[in-house]
Design a protein around this motif. Structure first.
Motif, PDB file in Angstrom:
ATOM      1  N   ARG A   1      -0.745  -5.349  -2.061  1.00 14.27           N
ATOM      2  CA  ARG A   1      -1.975  -5.983  -2.425  1.00 14.27           C
ATOM      3  C   ARG A   1      -2.855  -6.128  -0.869  1.00 14.27           C
ATOM      4  NH1 ARG A   1      -0.977 -10.796  -6.684  1.00 14.27           N
ATOM      5  NH2 ARG A   1       0.363  -9.563  -8.025  1.00 14.27           N
ATOM      6  N   PRO A   2      -3.923  -5.249  -0.888  1.00 11.35           N
ATOM      7  CA  PRO A   2      -4.544  -5.529   0.532  1.00 11.35           C
ATOM      8  C   PRO A   2      -4.919  -6.996   0.826  1.00 11.35           C
ATOM      9  CG  PRO A   2      -5.539  -3.834  -0.646  1.00 11.35           C
ATOM     10  CD  PRO A   2      -4.432  -4.555  -1.730  1.00 11.35           C
ATOM     11  N   LEU A   3      -5.039  -7.295   1.788  1.00  9.75           N
ATOM     12  CA  LEU A   3      -5.380  -8.517   2.409  1.00  9.75           C
ATOM     13  C   LEU A   3      -6.446  -8.558   3.541  1.00  9.75           C
ATOM     14  CD1 LEU A   3      -4.315 -11.769   2.255  1.00  9.75           C
ATOM     15  CD2 LEU A   3      -2.960 -11.296   4.319  1.00  9.75           C
ATOM     16  N   ARG A   4      -7.551  -9.071   3.078  1.00  6.55           N
ATOM     17  CA  ARG A   4      -9.054  -8.927   3.881  1.00  6.55           C
ATOM     18  C   ARG A   4      -8.849  -9.819   4.994  1.00  6.55           C
ATOM     19  NH1 ARG A   4     -15.299  -9.115   1.878  1.00  6.55           N
ATOM     20  NH2 ARG A   4     -15.930  -7.408   3.299  1.00  6.55           N
ATOM     21  N   GLU A   5      -9.179  -9.345   6.132  1.00  4.44           N
ATOM     22  CA  GLU A   5      -9.049 -10.231   7.187  1.00  4.44           C
ATOM     23  C   GLU A   5     -10.195 -10.753   7.817  1.00  4.44           C
ATOM     24  OE1 GLU A   5      -7.206  -7.053   8.111  1.00  4.44           O
ATOM     25  OE2 GLU A   5      -5.895  -7.768   6.420  1.00  4.44           O
ATOM     26  N   ILE A   6     -10.436 -11.321   8.931  1.00  6.52           N
ATOM     27  CA  ILE A   6     -11.772 -12.048   9.288  1.00  6.52           C
ATOM     28  C   ILE A   6     -12.619 -10.968   9.742  1.00  6.52           C
ATOM     29  CG2 ILE A   6     -10.945 -14.343   9.824  1.00  6.52           C
ATOM     30  CD1 ILE A   6     -10.854 -13.267  12.902  1.00  6.52           C
ATOM     31  N   THR A   7     -12.212  -9.655  10.134  1.00 10.06           N
ATOM     32  CA  THR A   7     -13.035  -8.557  10.546  1.00 10.06           C
ATOM     33  C   THR A   7     -13.694  -8.102   9.412  1.00 10.06           C
ATOM     34  OG1 THR A   7     -11.085  -7.063  10.315  1.00 10.06           O
ATOM     35  CG2 THR A   7     -11.295  -7.704  12.211  1.00 10.06           C
ATOM     36  N   GLY A   8     -13.419  -8.292   8.274  1.00  8.43           N
ATOM     37  CA  GLY A   8     -14.036  -7.676   6.804  1.00  8.43           C
ATOM     38  C   GLY A   8     -12.897  -6.416   6.673  1.00  8.43           C
ATOM     39  N   GLU A   9     -12.295  -6.128   7.097  1.00  9.77           N
ATOM     40  CA  GLU A   9     -11.281  -5.034   6.896  1.00  9.77           C
ATOM     41  C   GLU A   9      -9.942  -5.504   6.217  1.00  9.77           C
ATOM     42  OE1 GLU A   9     -10.944  -2.112   9.980  1.00  9.77           O
ATOM     43  OE2 GLU A   9     -13.113  -2.117  10.162  1.00  9.77           O
ATOM     44  N   ALA A  10      -9.242  -4.726   5.812  1.00 12.71           N
ATOM     45  CA  ALA A  10      -7.846  -5.020   5.156  1.00 12.71           C
ATOM     46  C   ALA A  10      -6.901  -3.997   5.937  1.00 12.71           C
ATOM     47  CB  ALA A  10      -7.926  -4.546   3.697  1.00 12.71           C
ATOM     48  N   LEU A  11      -6.597  -4.631   7.116  1.00 10.94           N
ATOM     49  CA  LEU A  11      -5.343  -3.916   7.818  1.00 10.94           C
ATOM     50  C   LEU A  11      -4.157  -4.385   7.601  1.00 10.94           C
ATOM     51  CD1 LEU A  11      -7.195  -4.211  11.394  1.00 10.94           C
ATOM     52  CD2 LEU A  11      -7.224  -2.460   9.647  1.00 10.94           C
ATOM     53  N   PHE A  12      -3.890  -5.671   6.914  1.00  8.24           N
ATOM     54  CA  PHE A  12      -2.626  -6.267   6.400  1.00  8.24           C
ATOM     55  C   PHE A  12      -2.650  -6.289   4.876  1.00  8.24           C
ATOM     56  CE2 PHE A  12      -3.486  -8.172  10.518  1.00  8.24           C
ATOM     57  CZ  PHE A  12      -2.431  -7.830  11.262  1.00  8.24           C
ATOM     58  N   ASN A  13      -1.351  -6.443   4.419  1.00  3.37           N
ATOM     59  CA  ASN A  13      -1.091  -6.529   2.886  1.00  3.37           C
ATOM     60  C   ASN A  13      -0.021  -7.683   2.703  1.00  3.37           C
ATOM     61  OD1 ASN A  13      -2.336  -3.649   2.179  1.00  3.37           O
ATOM     62  ND2 ASN A  13      -0.929  -3.234   4.188  1.00  3.37           N
ATOM     63  N   GLU A  14      -0.215  -8.090   1.618  1.00  2.00           N
ATOM     64  CA  GLU A  14       0.687  -8.886   0.897  1.00  2.00           C
ATOM     65  C   GLU A  14       1.569  -7.947  -0.077  1.00  2.00           C
ATOM     66  OE1 GLU A  14      -0.806 -12.760  -0.738  1.00  2.00           O
ATOM     67  OE2 GLU A  14      -2.290 -11.482  -1.310  1.00  2.00           O
ATOM     68  N   VAL A  15       2.850  -8.145   0.025  1.00  2.00           N
ATOM     69  CA  VAL A  15       3.876  -7.344  -0.590  1.00  2.00           C
ATOM     70  C   VAL A  15       4.670  -8.087  -1.371  1.00  2.00           C
ATOM     71  CG1 VAL A  15       5.772  -5.653  -0.480  1.00  2.00           C
ATOM     72  CG2 VAL A  15       3.766  -5.569   1.354  1.00  2.00           C
ATOM     73  N   PHE A  16       4.679  -7.831  -2.975  1.00  2.00           N
ATOM     74  CA  PHE A  16       5.505  -8.547  -3.673  1.00  2.00           C
ATOM     75  C   PHE A  16       6.787  -7.688  -4.244  1.00  2.00           C
ATOM     76  CE2 PHE A  16       1.597 -10.166  -3.975  1.00  2.00           C
ATOM     77  CZ  PHE A  16       1.589 -11.692  -4.135  1.00  2.00           C
ATOM     78  N   LEU A  17       7.876  -8.284  -3.871  1.00  2.00           N
ATOM     79  CA  LEU A  17       9.135  -7.629  -4.529  1.00  2.00           C
ATOM     80  C   LEU A  17       9.634  -8.191  -5.636  1.00  2.00           C
ATOM     81  CD1 LEU A  17      10.730  -7.722  -0.831  1.00  2.00           C
ATOM     82  CD2 LEU A  17       9.459  -5.732  -1.800  1.00  2.00           C
ATOM     83  N   ASP A  18       9.607  -7.448  -6.777  1.00  2.00           N
ATOM     84  CA  ASP A  18      10.076  -8.114  -7.888  1.00  2.00           C
ATOM     85  C   ASP A  18      11.338  -7.192  -8.476  1.00  2.00           C
ATOM     86  OD1 ASP A  18      10.304  -9.149 -10.688  1.00  2.00           O
ATOM     87  OD2 ASP A  18       8.375  -8.030 -11.512  1.00  2.00           O
ATOM     88  N   ASP A  19      12.406  -7.790  -8.371  1.00  2.00           N
ATOM     89  CA  ASP A  19      13.723  -7.301  -8.651  1.00  2.00           C
ATOM     90  C   ASP A  19      13.864  -5.765  -8.105  1.00  2.00           C
ATOM     91  OD1 ASP A  19      16.169  -8.061  -9.683  1.00  2.00           O
ATOM     92  OD2 ASP A  19      15.583  -6.888 -11.938  1.00  2.00           O
TER      93      ASP A  19
END
Length: 696
Positions: A519-537
């Motif tokens: 899932r993209p994570l929008r930063e203070i720049t307004g862009e999404a350079l980072f992400n959240e990553v969920f690991l489900d089994d």
């Protein structure tokens, strides 16, 4: 680490510190506390006998035949031990007057001691009680040397108890020897060159004294060095000491080069060194606490000398203003590393191979770099060459000469060294070359919402199943996860052992593994350079576990510790170059141009720290404190620089042009630098504990 890097200079500094300590300079300064005319004759005689005052004079004259860097190493060591008397003035005089036939023999045997005044007022004359001659300018900047028998000297007792200053009044019949080769700029540059070395010695004594006290002083049931506030003060002193040392080393080296480069290095030293010595002296007293404020402790003597040096030669803002002008005119500090012929055996073959790479079609150069090992020459074969420091530098130089730029392998630069060192043959075969070729893109699954820099507290768990492991948890701040082929992932495999022992290191297939949600994570720049990553089994087969279960903490440290030897560019940091561009194209106030100049100085310091790390590698030494300090100062340089660029454009930020929008983006984006890869505060803890030896 002192100014000196070579074994010869390290030994010289150590021997002179030992000698200086035996003189009892602090005791001599205290004993002469109320004597305005104290000449410290015994110390001066011992210094002359030791050759300290004549180390820079030609051997034919009875001197040591040393370079300005040799003199700087000696002055730093003497300042560290607070050796009193006219050592700095003697070094300046020897450098300026060593080729004056009628003076050189006396300078060599100590019978000629020159009192120096930097301006025509003659109100602040150095070393008056010891002097046999006065060197000073007139109102037209014409310099001359006058015997003290033709001058009325008044000795004073000032702030610095280890030196004496006074005033002078020439008689109408004074016999002056004109010195047309001297100018105010030359004398000032020489004085700052050697004063910076003294500042380094003062800064290092203050650091060492504060650290030693913090290691043993107990409050609230533990040693104060374990308190984060004290640890950070000491780490900041380390940053300052390394910065002062770097500029003192550089200006001494530059003094034998071109006038333009020496002038630039002098201004950097003047902007950094003298304020740095004062800052460390004040912080030393703060760490010492009440004992540091007493007259009986030596700390105030070092503060007094540092303050006096700054009063005489400081003018940091004036130096910063000149740096802005020099940078606008295109001048940058260019430090050449002398390989002393060690490159002769390897350069021809490297140049030939680089020329072959450069002649290849652009879309084939990356493959050629990988095949030659020149993409990552510091890595072991077959990925690299296991190249030594000399070969690495020559490869860099030849690639630059041929105009070949290496592609950035990004997170692969952290993942692959771990696989190379700890992985299986199958893992190395499967991942290393395709990643170097750019066929595989990596991301890093380390940080978690609840752990951040504290990797040992991560909660992502891995449970053993047939044929592999099942991973479940959440990762955050993961760049390029949305397009990565593989990820390096830390997960807890044993919850019943101490936190850092129950972690394992996995390679996760990001494209084909069910259960991964990016899932993209929008930063203070307004862009999404980072992400959240969920690991489900998420299933990870056994052949994607690196090393053994529980080795993850050790492997993660390998990943983050990988470094190479690389020469710093002569360009300033991106934002500093942009600030210089604005200084060139806009009407900035004096205060704004001063700020730009201080940014130029800091960016130059960061480059110099890199050069000194390279030189240590060439000497076969392990990395010094410079590499840790370079990270901390580099962050400050980029953050402060990007903020300055926006501030220089004033109110336009509320309705920005496209160019200013880019500047604002850079300013906002650099806020992450003091968080990513370990926060500044954590890094200062690490520096305090691992470099300075402070308790946990």
């Amino acid at each position: 680490m002192s100014i000196g890097i070579t074994d010869e200079h390290v030994e010289l500094a150590a021997s002179l510190r030992k000698w200086g300590s035996s003189l009892g300079g602090v005791d001599a300064s205290r004993a002469a506390e109320s004597e305005p005319g104290a000449a410290f004759a015994d110390v001066l005689g011992a210094a002359a006998e030791m050759g300290v005052t004549t180390i820079g004079l030609d051997e034919s004259l009875g001197g040591g035949g040393g370079s300005p860097l040799d003199v700087a190493v000696a002055l730093e060591a003497c300042a560290h031990e607070l050796v009193p008397g006219p050592l700095l003035g003697a070094a300046v005089a020897a450098h300026l007057l060593g080729d004056v036939d009628e003076l050189a023999p006396g300078l060599a045997d100590g019978s000629v001691v020159v009192a120096l005044c930097l301006d025509a007022s003659l109100s602040a004359v150095w070393d008056t009680p010891s002097a046999t001659h006065l060197l000073a300018p007139d109102e037209d900047d014409a310099w001359s040397l006058v015997p003290v028998t033709d001058v009325r000297l008044v000795h004073g007792l000032g702030l610095d108890l280890s030196r004496r200053f006074g005033s002078a009044e020439p008689s109408s019949s004074a016999t002056a020897v004109a010195l047309p080769s001297l100018s105010g700029d030359l004398v000032r540059r020489t004085a700052i060159t050697f004063a910076a070395a003294e500042a380094a010695g003062l800064a290092r004594w203050c650091l060492a004294t504060a650290v030693e006290h913090a290691k043993v002083r107990e409050q609230f049931g533990q040693r104060i060095g374990a308190f984060q506030a004290v640890k950070h003060l000491c780490a900041e002193m380390l940053e300052t000491a390394e910065s002062v040392t770097a500029v003192a080393w550089d200006v001494a080296c530059a003094s034998t080069g071109s006038e333009e480069q020496w002038a630039f290095a002098v201004d950097v030293a003047q902007a950094v060194a003298l304020d740095g010595a004062v800052a460390n002296a004040k912080t030393c007293i703060q760490v010492l606490g009440g004992i540091g404020f007493t007259y009986e402790h030596d700390a105030h003597l070092y503060l007094r000398r540092a303050l006096s040096l700054r009063a005489l030669l400081g003018e940091a803002d004036a130096a910063a203003l000149r740096l802005t002008d020099r940078a606008v005119s295109g001048v940058r500090r260019q430090v050449d590393v002398d390989l002393e012929g060690r490159d002769d055996a390897v350069r021809p073959a490297i140049r030939t191979r680089v020329e072959d790479i450069a002649s290849a079609p652009a879309d084939q150069r990356r493959a050629a770099l990988v095949e030659s090992g020149y993409l990552v020459p510091h890595w072991p074969a077959p990925a690299g060459l296991g190249a030594d420091a000399v070969s690495q530098i020559v490869i860099d130089q030849e690639l630059a000469r041929a105009g070949v730029t290496r592609p950035d392998i990004v997170i692969a630069g952290w993942a692959l060294p771990t696989i190379l060192e700890h992985g299986t043959d199958e893992q190395r075969e499967r991942f290393v070359r395709p990643s170097l070729q750019g066929d595989l893109v990596w991301c890093q699954l380390f940080s978690e919402p609840g752990s951040g820099s504290d990797l040992a507290s991560l909660r992502t768990r891995a449970e053993k199943v047939d044929g592999g492991w099942r991973l479940s948890g959440q990762k955050v701040w993961t760049s390029v996860a949305e397009r990565a082929d593989w990820g390096i992932c830390l997960a807890r495999t044993d919850p019943d052992v101490p936190q850092h022992k129950g972690i394992s290191y996995f390679l996760v297939d990001m494209k084909r593994s069910p259960g991964i949600d990016v899932r993209p994570l929008r930063e203070i720049t307004g862009e999404a350079l980072f992400n959240e990553v969920f690991l489900d089994d998420v299933f990870v087969p056994d052949d994607c576990l690196v090393a053994s279960p529980g080795d993850g903490w050790r492997l993660a440290r390998t990943t983050l510790a990988n470094e190479r030897v690389a020469m710093a560019t002569s360009r300033l940091s991106k934002s500093t170059e942009r600030a210089v561009e604005l200084a060139c194209s806009r009407e900035l106030s004096v205060a704004e141009r001063v700020r730009v100049g201080h940014g130029v100085a800091l960016a130059t310091v960061c480059s110099l720290l890199g050069v000194r790390t390279v030189l240590r590698s060439l000497e076969g030494q392990g990395p010094g404190a410079e590499s840790a300090v370079a990270k901390l100062l580099g962050v400050r340089n980029r953050q402060d620089g990007s903020e300055l660029v926006v501030e220089l454009q004033g109110g336009a930020v509320v309705n920005p042009s496209e160019e200013l929008r880019a500047d604002v983006w850079e300013m906002l984006n650099t806020r992450c630098l003091s968080i990513a890869g370990g926060t500044t505060q954590i890094l200062r803890n690490v520096a305090g504990e691992r470099i300075l030896g402070l308790p946990r």
